[in-house]
Design a protein around this motif. Sequence first.
Motif, PDB file in Angstrom:
ATOM      1  N   ASP A  57      -6.969 -19.195   9.040  1.00 41.44           N
ATOM      2  CA  ASP A  57      -7.700 -18.262   8.158  1.00 41.44           C
ATOM      3  C   ASP A  57      -6.746 -17.327   7.437  1.00 41.44           C
ATOM      4  OD1 ASP A  57      -8.877 -16.107  10.872  1.00 41.44           O
ATOM      5  OD2 ASP A  57      -6.950 -17.006  10.447  1.00 41.44           O
ATOM      6  N   LEU A  58      -5.572 -17.848   7.108  1.00 40.81           N
ATOM      7  CA  LEU A  58      -4.589 -17.037   6.381  1.00 40.81           C
ATOM      8  C   LEU A  58      -5.148 -16.580   5.043  1.00 40.81           C
ATOM      9  CD1 LEU A  58      -1.488 -16.149   6.324  1.00 40.81           C
ATOM     10  CD2 LEU A  58      -1.174 -18.111   4.845  1.00 40.81           C
ATOM     11  N   VAL A  59      -5.742 -17.515   4.291  1.00 45.08           N
ATOM     12  CA  VAL A  59      -6.207 -17.178   2.948  1.00 45.08           C
ATOM     13  C   VAL A  59      -7.345 -16.173   2.982  1.00 45.08           C
ATOM     14  CG1 VAL A  59      -7.400 -18.107   0.939  1.00 45.08           C
ATOM     15  CG2 VAL A  59      -5.409 -19.278   1.840  1.00 45.08           C
ATOM     16  N   SER A  60      -8.290 -16.352   3.903  1.00 48.97           N
ATOM     17  CA  SER A  60      -9.403 -15.401   3.957  1.00 48.97           C
ATOM     18  C   SER A  60      -8.900 -14.003   4.286  1.00 48.97           C
ATOM     19  CB  SER A  60     -10.449 -15.850   4.975  1.00 48.97           C
ATOM     20  OG  SER A  60      -9.849 -15.969   6.268  1.00 48.97           O
ATOM     21  N   ASN A  61      -7.915 -13.928   5.208  1.00 46.55           N
ATOM     22  CA  ASN A  61      -7.318 -12.622   5.531  1.00 46.55           C
ATOM     23  C   ASN A  61      -6.680 -12.001   4.299  1.00 46.55           C
ATOM     24  OD1 ASN A  61      -8.032 -12.817   8.156  1.00 46.55           O
ATOM     25  ND2 ASN A  61      -5.996 -13.226   8.960  1.00 46.55           N
ATOM     26  N   TYR A  62      -5.855 -12.797   3.632  1.00 45.16           N
ATOM     27  CA  TYR A  62      -5.102 -12.265   2.502  1.00 45.16           C
ATOM     28  C   TYR A  62      -6.009 -12.001   1.309  1.00 45.16           C
ATOM     29  CZ  TYR A  62      -0.556 -12.848   4.745  1.00 45.16           C
ATOM     30  OH  TYR A  62       0.537 -12.716   5.556  1.00 45.16           O
ATOM     31  N   GLN A  63      -7.067 -12.770   1.161  1.00 47.47           N
ATOM     32  CA  GLN A  63      -8.020 -12.508   0.073  1.00 47.47           C
ATOM     33  C   GLN A  63      -8.712 -11.170   0.289  1.00 47.47           C
ATOM     34  OE1 GLN A  63     -11.028 -15.507  -0.397  1.00 47.47           O
ATOM     35  NE2 GLN A  63     -12.042 -14.470  -2.075  1.00 47.47           N
ATOM     36  N   SER A  64      -9.127 -10.909   1.533  1.00 47.33           N
ATOM     37  CA  SER A  64      -9.778  -9.612   1.812  1.00 47.33           C
ATOM     38  C   SER A  64      -8.796  -8.462   1.630  1.00 47.33           C
ATOM     39  CB  SER A  64     -10.355  -9.607   3.227  1.00 47.33           C
ATOM     40  OG  SER A  64      -9.315  -9.727   4.177  1.00 47.33           O
ATOM     41  N   GLN A  65      -7.517  -8.705   1.967  1.00 47.45           N
ATOM     42  CA  GLN A  65      -6.509  -7.651   1.746  1.00 47.45           C
ATOM     43  C   GLN A  65      -6.331  -7.384   0.260  1.00 47.45           C
ATOM     44  OE1 GLN A  65      -2.901  -8.671   3.976  1.00 47.45           O
ATOM     45  NE2 GLN A  65      -4.213  -9.497   5.590  1.00 47.45           N
ATOM     46  N   PHE A  66      -6.348  -8.458  -0.537  1.00 43.80           N
ATOM     47  CA  PHE A  66      -6.231  -8.296  -1.992  1.00 43.80           C
ATOM     48  C   PHE A  66      -7.405  -7.478  -2.525  1.00 43.80           C
ATOM     49  CE2 PHE A  66      -5.058  -9.241  -6.246  1.00 43.80           C
ATOM     50  CZ  PHE A  66      -6.244  -9.477  -6.931  1.00 43.80           C
ATOM     51  N   GLU A  67      -8.608  -7.804  -2.079  1.00 43.01           N
ATOM     52  CA  GLU A  67      -9.786  -7.045  -2.541  1.00 43.01           C
ATOM     53  C   GLU A  67      -9.695  -5.583  -2.121  1.00 43.01           C
ATOM     54  OE1 GLU A  67     -12.887 -10.176  -1.165  1.00 43.01           O
ATOM     55  OE2 GLU A  67     -13.841  -9.012  -2.745  1.00 43.01           O
ATOM     56  N   LYS A  68      -9.220  -5.349  -0.905  1.00 43.82           N
ATOM     57  CA  LYS A  68      -9.092  -3.973  -0.416  1.00 43.82           C
ATOM     58  C   LYS A  68      -8.097  -3.190  -1.253  1.00 43.82           C
ATOM     59  CE  LYS A  68      -8.125  -1.385   3.830  1.00 43.82           C
ATOM     60  NZ  LYS A  68      -7.673  -1.477   5.227  1.00 43.82           N
ATOM     61  N   LEU A  69      -6.972  -3.844  -1.567  1.00 39.55           N
ATOM     62  CA  LEU A  69      -5.961  -3.187  -2.412  1.00 39.55           C
ATOM     63  C   LEU A  69      -6.520  -2.889  -3.778  1.00 39.55           C
ATOM     64  CD1 LEU A  69      -2.699  -5.175  -1.677  1.00 39.55           C
ATOM     65  CD2 LEU A  69      -3.068  -2.763  -1.256  1.00 39.55           C
ATOM     66  N   PHE A  70      -7.272  -3.857  -4.294  1.00 41.40           N
ATOM     67  CA  PHE A  70      -7.776  -3.709  -5.652  1.00 41.40           C
ATOM     68  C   PHE A  70      -8.761  -2.560  -5.758  1.00 41.40           C
ATOM     69  CE2 PHE A  70     -10.403  -4.570  -9.262  1.00 41.40           C
ATOM     70  CZ  PHE A  70      -9.468  -4.940 -10.195  1.00 41.40           C
ATOM     71  N   LYS A  71      -9.555  -2.392  -4.691  1.00 42.27           N
ATOM     72  CA  LYS A  71     -10.602  -1.369  -4.724  1.00 42.27           C
ATOM     73  C   LYS A  71     -10.155  -0.055  -4.095  1.00 42.27           C
ATOM     74  CE  LYS A  71     -14.265  -4.848  -4.587  1.00 42.27           C
ATOM     75  NZ  LYS A  71     -15.333  -5.489  -3.796  1.00 42.27           N
ATOM     76  N   ALA A  72      -8.919   0.008  -3.624  1.00 44.24           N
ATOM     77  CA  ALA A  72      -8.450   1.207  -2.911  1.00 44.24           C
ATOM     78  C   ALA A  72      -8.467   2.421  -3.827  1.00 44.24           C
ATOM     79  CB  ALA A  72      -7.043   0.972  -2.372  1.00 44.24           C
ATOM     80  N   GLU A  73      -8.943   3.541  -3.297  1.00 43.82           N
ATOM     81  CA  GLU A  73      -8.908   4.806  -4.022  1.00 43.82           C
ATOM     82  C   GLU A  73      -7.497   5.390  -3.926  1.00 43.82           C
ATOM     83  OE1 GLU A  73     -11.146   6.272  -5.839  1.00 43.82           O
ATOM     84  OE2 GLU A  73     -12.801   4.871  -5.470  1.00 43.82           O
ATOM     85  N   ALA A  74      -7.031   5.948  -5.020  1.00 45.33           N
ATOM     86  CA  ALA A  74      -5.687   6.529  -5.021  1.00 45.33           C
ATOM     87  C   ALA A  74      -5.628   7.716  -4.067  1.00 45.33           C
ATOM     88  CB  ALA A  74      -5.320   6.973  -6.436  1.00 45.33           C
ATOM     89  N   PRO A  75      -4.507   7.876  -3.355  1.00 42.02           N
ATOM     90  CA  PRO A  75      -4.389   9.041  -2.460  1.00 42.02           C
ATOM     91  C   PRO A  75      -4.285  10.330  -3.268  1.00 42.02           C
ATOM     92  CG  PRO A  75      -2.303   7.867  -2.613  1.00 42.02           C
ATOM     93  CD  PRO A  75      -3.313   7.043  -3.371  1.00 42.02           C
ATOM     94  N   THR A  76      -4.657  11.420  -2.649  1.00 47.73           N
ATOM     95  CA  THR A  76      -4.570  12.738  -3.298  1.00 47.73           C
ATOM     96  C   THR A  76      -3.855  13.695  -2.352  1.00 47.73           C
ATOM     97  OG1 THR A  76      -6.666  13.490  -2.347  1.00 47.73           O
ATOM     98  CG2 THR A  76      -6.770  12.328  -4.472  1.00 47.73           C
ATOM     99  N   TRP A  77      -3.485  14.840  -2.882  1.00 49.11           N
ATOM    100  CA  TRP A  77      -2.819  15.824  -2.021  1.00 49.11           C
ATOM    101  C   TRP A  77      -3.785  16.357  -0.965  1.00 49.11           C
ATOM    102  CZ3 TRP A  77      -4.771  20.731  -1.803  1.00 49.11           C
ATOM    103  CH2 TRP A  77      -5.603  21.131  -2.859  1.00 49.11           C
ATOM    104  N   GLU A  78      -5.096  16.283  -1.268  1.00 45.73           N
ATOM    105  CA  GLU A  78      -6.056  16.757  -0.261  1.00 45.73           C
ATOM    106  C   GLU A  78      -6.101  15.823   0.941  1.00 45.73           C
ATOM    107  OE1 GLU A  78      -8.939  18.207  -3.781  1.00 45.73           O
ATOM    108  OE2 GLU A  78      -7.801  16.385  -3.637  1.00 45.73           O
ATOM    109  N   THR A  79      -5.960  14.513   0.710  1.00 48.66           N
ATOM    110  CA  THR A  79      -6.063  13.559   1.809  1.00 48.66           C
ATOM    111  C   THR A  79      -4.728  13.239   2.454  1.00 48.66           C
ATOM    112  OG1 THR A  79      -5.903  11.735   0.215  1.00 48.66           O
ATOM    113  CG2 THR A  79      -8.115  12.476   0.829  1.00 48.66           C
ATOM    114  N   HIS A  80      -3.645  13.336   1.691  1.00 52.02           N
ATOM    115  CA  HIS A  80      -2.344  12.903   2.200  1.00 52.02           C
ATOM    116  C   HIS A  80      -1.296  14.014   2.216  1.00 52.02           C
ATOM    117  CE1 HIS A  80      -4.283   9.091   1.591  1.00 52.02           C
ATOM    118  NE2 HIS A  80      -3.280   8.442   2.129  1.00 52.02           N
ATOM    119  N   GLY A  81      -1.700  15.233   1.906  1.00 52.14           N
ATOM    120  CA  GLY A  81      -0.745  16.333   1.980  1.00 52.14           C
ATOM    121  C   GLY A  81      -0.126  16.672   0.637  1.00 52.14           C
TER     122      GLY A  81
END
Length: 1660
Positions: free
Chosen positions: A161-185
């Motif tokens: 299930d390498l591809v399914s893992n990596y596909q979900s990681q790609f989707e997560k990266l694509f939809k990831a919200e940018a970090p902010t100083w409030e969340t990451h310092g």
Amino acid sequence: MSVRSCRELWTILLGRSALREPAQIEAELDRHWDRLHQGLTYYKPPSSLSAGKVKDNKDVAQPLKDFGLRISKLLGLDEQQSVQLLQCYLQEDYRGTRDSLKVVFKDERQSQALLLKIADYYYDERMCLLRCVLLLLTYFQDERHPYRAEYSNCVNKLEKDLVSNYQSQFEKLFKAEAPTWETHGNLMTERQVSLWFLQCLREQSLLLEIIFLYYAYFEMSPSDLLSFTKMFKEQGFGLRQTNRHLVDKSMDALVDRIGYLSSLILVEGMDIDFLHKCALEDRTEQHQFSSAPDVVKEMDQLLLTFGDIPHHGPVLLAWVLLRHTLRPEETSPVIRRIGNTALQLGVFKYISTMLKGLGVSGNNCTASTAKMCIYGLLSFVITSFEEESLQCSHLIDAACEVLSAPNLAEVFWEMKPNMGLGMILDSAVGMFPHKIGPLLQLLTALLSNKSTVKKVYNFLDKMSFYTQVYKHKPNDIISKDDETLWRRQTPKLLYPLGSGQTNLWMPQGVLGQVMIGGEQGYVVRWEHSYSSWTLFTCEVEMLLHVVSTADVLAHCARVKPILDLVHKIISTDWTVSDCLLPLTSRIYMLLQRLTSVINPPVDVIASCVNCLSVLAARMPGKVWSSLHHTGFLPFASNPLTNMAQCVSAEGMKAGNYGNLLVQIEQPRGEYAVTIAFLRLITTLVKGQLGSTQNKGLIPCVLLVLKEMLPTYHKWRYNTYGVRERIGCLILELIHAILNLSPEGEDQGSTPTLQSLCIYSLANTEAGQAVVNIMGVGVDTIDVVLAAQPSSCGSEGPGQILIQTVKLAFSVTNNVIRLKPPSEVVSPLEQALTQHGGHGNNLIVVLAKYIYHKHDPALPRLAIQLLKRLATEFLLGEWSCLHVVLDLIDSKQQGKYWCPPLLHRAALAFLLALWQDRRDSAISVLRKKERFWENLTTPLFGTLTPPSDTTEPCVLETCAFVMKIIGLEIYYVVSGSLEQSLKDGLQKFSNARRYEYWSQYVKSLVCHIVEMEEEGICYFPETQMLISAWRMLLILSTIIMASHLSGISLNFTAVLLTNSFCLSQLTTPMSVPCLRLGSMMATLLLVLLKQWKRSPDILSPLSLILESVLQADQQMMERTKAKILSALISVLQIQGLNGGDISQLPQLLLSVCETVKDEALALIDNTRHMSQAADTADDEDSMETDSPRGPQKDQRDGVCVLALHLAKELCRTDEDGEHWVSVMRRVPVLPSVLSAVELSLRSKHNLYFTEAALHLLLTLARTPQGAAAVAGAGVIQTICLPLLSVYEGSSNGASQSFSRKSQDSACWPGVYRLCMSLMESLLKTLRYNFINEALDFVGVHQERILQCLNAVRTVQSLACLDEADHTVGFLLQLSSFCKEWQFHLPKLLRDVQVNLCYLCQTCTYLLHSKKMLHHYLQAKNGEALPPGPLPRTQRPPQTPSKEAAGGGEREEAEQKALLAVQCSLLKILSKTLATLQHFTPDCCQILLDQSMDLAEYRTLFVLSFTTPAFDPDVAPSFGTLLATINVALSMLSEMEKKKEPVSLSIVSLASSEEIQALKSLLMFTMENCFYVLISQAVRCLKDPSILPRDKQRLKQELSSELSTLLSSLSRHFRRGSPSSPASGILPSTQSKPPTPGSKASHEGQEPFIQLVQAFVRLVQR
């Protein structure tokens, strides 16, 4: 180390480590395969469990743990992994010692820099993890690879299930919200967010690369293809990034790469190769898509929506092929439409661009796999569809790109000519030589090795057809009646060349097939055998004939493909060169003719020079002898006799090449000829020509050394990477010259190539250019390498840069080695050994190359150079310090007089040491006896009053001293200032020098203003002194208080002097004076904020404000803001009453005028921005061409600060004596409300909106203010536009209940302010505002109900704050129940139900501290101190540092918990007070037997269970009893003086806070008793309730309330605060205490009496 870094694993798998045996590689893969399988999910988010494990780990030092937690916060990474990451970084990349690391951890600036470096290391780790998987997929089937078997075993384990893992990681990266100083310092700045997003794009690209390579080996199911297609469509093939607002130009290549790979994955998933094979063997039913009709149908519908992005082209083309092949009978209009869309998108042109973009290196597996994939697609397309329907020219370009893949050329020659790409070649032959380019372009691409060279040569040597185009039918032709066949009557020469020259002859009787005929002309294919090589010779001859005519460009276009083919042939197989002699011998004449025309064709010239470079490698003497007569190369018009003549370039001519460089290439920014020229000269040098020929090359080399090397980096360039390539080629040439053997160089008196290079590099700016290249530094190389795609191969920009730096080192080494001995240090040696400014010490930069990891030769070369420098030059360290110390020594002044300029120079030198942080020198100076005393001497002198004769250097001297002291105070933050410096500062204070320098600065300012029109000669020095004085004064107030408790300033004198200076500097109109004014305003502001005291400077500040506000200059904008801020500070410090400020009316008028003007300007600006945004809606770019006005909405902008000042003034003028009349004169409220409305609708101008609402809220607290605000139309301004603030969220409205801090500016905070404003207006205006209030609650009912429910799921302070504001507004509105019931009956019922549930939620959370603590840890980390929190543990028995740290942590957690509890208690008290209005009046329901019960609903069910956190459990009487119990237990807890184990509320809060909390608890209990009694009596009187239920109610209440009363009695005996609402609760008649009895507290509390009366009632 227990955990191996991903970079180390990658190095091992590449075979570059000490572990090289296959068994060792297999062991590493077995150990780490799970990490490879997890991919990026291997890196976990932070968790309290992990933080606890880090805390308990005794093997890791505490500083590493603490720093690991900071890493975790910045990167959002699991705490244990953060510590492991730090350990790996320290082992692999840290460039210091253990001791220096301790210093770094203690120093905030250095630790922040280390954090950012570790962030870069972490990003590299993630990339290396993915590169490992890419490496496995690249070679696991390559039989030539030494670790193929090991790689293959690992891939088999990963495959599942390498591809399914990596596909979900790609989707997560694509939809990831940018970090902010409030969340990451705070370190998560805009630059860090940009780097995060760049990393996000890189990871997306690499994940897709892995998926693409995977499907090159494994079949994709139809359902997976559909899934990928939907995913790629959703994200626009990389173009619709969630964070696309962060995309800048430098990221375009990565975004394109994501699109290319997305497209290739889908094409590969359709398995076109297998489809082609099935079609040829007539077994299409075996293709996986033939048995998936549903997927095919859905794909059809999906692909019909494609067509707006170029990346769609190959996908659509492949799908048309698949559908056309599997079901030819179903070729519907849908498929035709998809095919037309692909052609309209320019699919073949896109394929060429894509393959170029993916890389050109022969070792690039991804690019070659892509070419194989596209090869199959193109072959099948050409076989399946008619060529005329395709885009032929772009098709040939695409085919050429495909054929450059390894081995494809051999495959092509083995194919049948009527299949696949062979049909393109056949088509190109059919138009040859009329169109000469397409055929030669294809054949050039088909040259890959010697066997293919022979095939190409023979193919062209035996041509069977000759195609010509005629406008009209020639006279010497006989044709058939239908004009389909022509016969030549007479023989004909095909080229109009002179007799005796090479030509082609077409004999009589040759037949020609008319391919196209008609009025437009004829295309005829003659059946004529000839050699193309003869034809090519004729073409070159023709170009030589027409070189000065208008036909030259057309002929150049025909000759360039010939030259490129020749170049490729002789580069691949030299043995064919003899056969090509007729062509290669004409290149010299071609070069001579073409370079001498007015507008030379540079592309053809470059092709000529490229050919000569290949020829020169084999026969340099022949090429040189033929070339130097052409005039192309630079030459010397006089004999070269000495070095001076050579270096001066006396008698040198640039030649045709030099003229072409200056006149054509540099202006255009294209350098094809220059690149070819450098390669040619390098080849000639390496050819070991004799001394005579080498001297002939001196002008060429001199041109490079004098005109190219020093300036090439400043030239204009159109293409990225060309500058670096030219630099590399120049150094390759110099390197070749310096490595010439002595036999190749004549060692006579005249200069040689080698001596010329050595002299030029040692003594001219050419040497400095080489030094600059070495000064690039290892960090820059790492950045360039990180920026290039992972599969860039050996030809990426990073590799070229490394090669260039290596050559620079080698060249420098050789120059120093070969340079003749001399007593004078050459400029090159000086440049290498001098100390640069601003930390740019070249020796340090060169030494850091030892940390370079990518090419082992680079550190080796750097060490060689450093060793050579160390032996050549013995340098004394800090030899000049003693001289400088003598110059500033005050005791030495008696022996000799030090001129002011020399004194100034010495101090300037010392300042440079402090500014550049030369720690070794500074540490020596600090400890020198009397250093600080001598340094500060100038500050204790008395200067002459400023005049035209003032010495500028004296002002500079004092400024330098102030700056040095300021920098020392600033950097030494640990309290370890030298005692001598402390003594000097104490002396400075005691001698009243602060006051003296304030007065001197005042006199300087006065002098400047007086001389403004005439001009002042020493203004820069004045500005420097004022700036230095400002820095010293600010640092004295901010930092020195912690070092020197005895310091004392005459605060009033300094501040009043500063105010005077400011007033003087805000009236002039010259830019320098205004700049000084801005500096003084900043100083005033900082002093006010730090000293927290204010003399009477309101009057001068008011006058300054008036003068500044009248100025319109942009320069004044910042000064205005600072003065407004200073006025706010003064008002807040003084806290004056209205009568105490005589300037109030005028100040109010000025400020209100400003607010009005700024609000109107903001309206215009916002409308313009909205229009610009509308026009750019369809574009991804965030910029528009239309100019924008200055940004008005800034936290510290004039507009926002003017509103805050207006608020402070209105608060001061409580009775409205002044502001009412001012606001009648100035329409400030309408302007502000209009701007607020526009801002809310467009969701712009956050800071302005907040400030405006604060002003309105201040006004609304007084009757006339509230009337003015309501009368100005506040409800129309806020009610509907406020919807925009929280609506339109992609994840639903609940998303806006953010977990941000409630103190930061945000749109939810604006909503809370609006709620407060409505509450205040309703509270003040009562019935006059009820209709508006009902309108507001009706419009925002959904949000109000959601907010009441949200407390159960989100316990952040921001969410609780909104609930508090909401319930506060509902409390005011509940006083008007009848109006509410009439207008909004359903909403009233919903609010009542939700308030009861809210009461239950608050009670539950207050009752269960552990549960509340758990929720806060799990959901709302920001409500607690930053960083992950371990679970509370018992303190250790023995005191230790860890225990102390744990105690601080626990205290911080408990304080955060207390803040949430207080918020919940406020909400609970207001909720119960509101419910009191929804239940019958206690006295009335107890006494009035005829009361209409139907008016009031039953709010609580008849049950006595404890409150649950489950929304399905209805609020009951048990809830109310539990509320009273919780309040009583909290009161009891606060009575305890000390608690031995846990932290108590008493120890965490101040006495005032505890008193307020007690009153709040009493208020809560009173309201709860009231609601309980009222609801109980209503139930007892309700005829619909069964008698047994009423009896149970009486029994339960009698028992519970009796117990509560006894507890209350005990509590009140100890003393209790009075309730804040005791006056508004009903009181029952009670007997007065008898004279002999004790006066108990119960008798004095009305609500206790009420409860007792009720208990007696139910006990009857």
